[in-house]
Design a protein around this motif. Sequence first.
Motif, short mmCIF file in Angstrom:
data_model
loop_
_atom_site.label_atom_id
_atom_site.label_comp_id
_atom_site.label_asym_id
_atom_site.label_seq_id
_atom_site.Cartn_x
_atom_site.Cartn_y
_atom_site.Cartn_z
N ALA A 29 0.83 -1.21 0.00
CA ALA A 29 0.00 0.00 0.00
C ALA A 29 0.86 1.25 0.00
O ALA A 29 0.55 2.25 -0.67
CB ALA A 29 -0.93 -0.01 1.21
N LEU A 30 1.97 1.22 0.73
CA LEU A 30 2.88 2.37 0.76
C LEU A 30 3.50 2.61 -0.60
O LEU A 30 3.64 3.76 -1.04
CB LEU A 30 3.97 2.14 1.80
CG LEU A 30 5.01 3.26 1.97
CD1 LEU A 30 4.32 4.56 2.38
CD2 LEU A 30 6.07 2.86 2.98
N GLY A 31 3.85 1.53 -1.31
CA GLY A 31 4.41 1.68 -2.65
C GLY A 31 3.44 2.33 -3.61
O GLY A 31 3.81 3.22 -4.39
N ILE A 32 2.17 1.90 -3.56
CA ILE A 32 1.16 2.49 -4.43
C ILE A 32 0.91 3.94 -4.05
O ILE A 32 0.73 4.81 -4.91
CB ILE A 32 -0.13 1.67 -4.37
CG1 ILE A 32 0.09 0.28 -4.98
CG2 ILE A 32 -1.27 2.37 -5.10
CD1 ILE A 32 -1.12 -0.62 -4.96
N SER A 211 -16.79 -11.48 0.49
CA SER A 211 -17.12 -12.01 -0.85
C SER A 211 -18.07 -11.08 -1.59
O SER A 211 -17.97 -10.93 -2.81
CB SER A 211 -17.75 -13.40 -0.71
OG SER A 211 -16.85 -14.31 -0.14
N MET A 212 -18.98 -10.45 -0.85
CA MET A 212 -19.91 -9.51 -1.48
C MET A 212 -19.17 -8.32 -2.07
O MET A 212 -19.50 -7.84 -3.16
CB MET A 212 -20.96 -9.05 -0.47
CG MET A 212 -21.90 -7.97 -0.97
SD MET A 212 -23.07 -8.58 -2.21
CE MET A 212 -24.32 -9.32 -1.14
N VAL A 213 -18.16 -7.81 -1.34
CA VAL A 213 -17.37 -6.70 -1.86
C VAL A 213 -16.73 -7.08 -3.19
O VAL A 213 -16.74 -6.30 -4.15
CB VAL A 213 -16.28 -6.28 -0.84
CG1 VAL A 213 -15.37 -5.22 -1.45
CG2 VAL A 213 -16.92 -5.74 0.42
N LEU A 254 -8.17 -2.86 -0.18
CA LEU A 254 -8.33 -1.97 0.96
C LEU A 254 -9.67 -2.20 1.65
O LEU A 254 -9.75 -2.25 2.88
CB LEU A 254 -8.21 -0.52 0.49
CG LEU A 254 -8.33 0.57 1.56
CD1 LEU A 254 -7.20 0.46 2.56
CD2 LEU A 254 -8.35 1.95 0.91
N MET A 255 -10.73 -2.36 0.86
CA MET A 255 -12.05 -2.57 1.44
C MET A 255 -12.17 -3.94 2.10
O MET A 255 -12.70 -4.06 3.21
CB MET A 255 -13.12 -2.39 0.36
CG MET A 255 -13.31 -0.95 -0.07
SD MET A 255 -14.71 -0.72 -1.22
CE MET A 255 -14.01 -1.43 -2.71
N SER A 260 -12.34 -7.37 7.01
CA SER A 260 -11.83 -8.53 7.74
C SER A 260 -11.29 -8.14 9.11
O SER A 260 -11.59 -8.80 10.13
CB SER A 260 -10.73 -9.22 6.93
OG SER A 260 -11.23 -9.72 5.71
N LEU A 261 -10.51 -7.07 9.17
CA LEU A 261 -9.95 -6.63 10.45
C LEU A 261 -11.03 -6.15 11.39
O LEU A 261 -10.99 -6.42 12.61
CB LEU A 261 -8.92 -5.53 10.21
CG LEU A 261 -7.65 -5.94 9.46
CD1 LEU A 261 -6.74 -4.73 9.24
CD2 LEU A 261 -6.90 -7.03 10.21
N LEU A 262 -12.02 -5.44 10.85
CA LEU A 262 -13.12 -4.96 11.68
C LEU A 262 -13.93 -6.13 12.24
O LEU A 262 -14.33 -6.13 13.41
CB LEU A 262 -14.03 -4.03 10.88
CG LEU A 262 -15.24 -3.44 11.61
CD1 LEU A 262 -14.77 -2.60 12.80
CD2 LEU A 262 -16.08 -2.60 10.66
#
Length: 281
Positions: A29-32, A211-213, A254-255, A260-262
């Motif tokens: 993510a930092l690279g992007i 999976s819905m995302v 990202l989403m 998952s973390l939440l």
Amino acid sequence: MTARRLRVTPKRLSDPDFPWWLLALGACALGIALAVALDPGWRRIVSVLAQGAVTTVLVTVLAFGGALALGLLVALGRQSRSRLVRNAAHFYIEVVRGIPILVLLFWIAFVGAPALVAGWNVISAPLAEAGLIEPLSVRDLSLLARAIFALVIAYSAFLAEIFRAGIEAVPAGQVEAAKALGLKPLQRLRLVILPQAVRTVLPPLANDLVSMVKDSSLVSVLGVADITQMGKVYASGSFRFFETYSIAAYLYLLMTVSVSLLARRLETRRAPAQPLKSVPG
């Protein structure tokens, strides 16, 4: 005698359970982020795909919310005392789960929607002749609404089985105790069964939300302007396929990782605390 609760301490690098995968994702993510900050072309792609991200989030939230409600209703149908209702719910689950989501999307968009409009026009014909309402056209049903409805139907069958498993996991003694207290069926469901079933079904529900995302990208086949569709249009015009689809993958990742973390955080907070041992107070 008192009991001390477990304390959650930050994991160290030497800890075998340290989330190296999350550290690796952060590095990507930092690279992007650096590429976006240094290259105006990347920033332009982000601004374009961000418009589609709004549609992706809208589709995900509405479709998953509808699937939760319909899935719970179908799961309750599986638990019904009526043989007809049980078999109808089972029929629905097996049929919907046996059809690929993409095929179901096309069927509802181009077969189900016209049939629904035709049926409505037949029923409301007297009102239309009286000039009270206008006849409904297929074009009045937007492709976005058809796509959301298709995802609701598709995921409700999977969520119904998750809810059914959670309901059946509630100990029978709990239900019998609720009956002995004089609670009505709806009260037993709301006060006894569902609160206990939620803890059981939370992890699989989170997996289905992830999976819905990802499956929300299927709505792009109908021309809905989500992340995938906006990226496809932009890449075909600018020929910057690597940058466009890299950012599209980054936005989806990202989403999904955030969800998952939440979900893990929520699952940990809802889990009952375990005492280490009894020690003198």
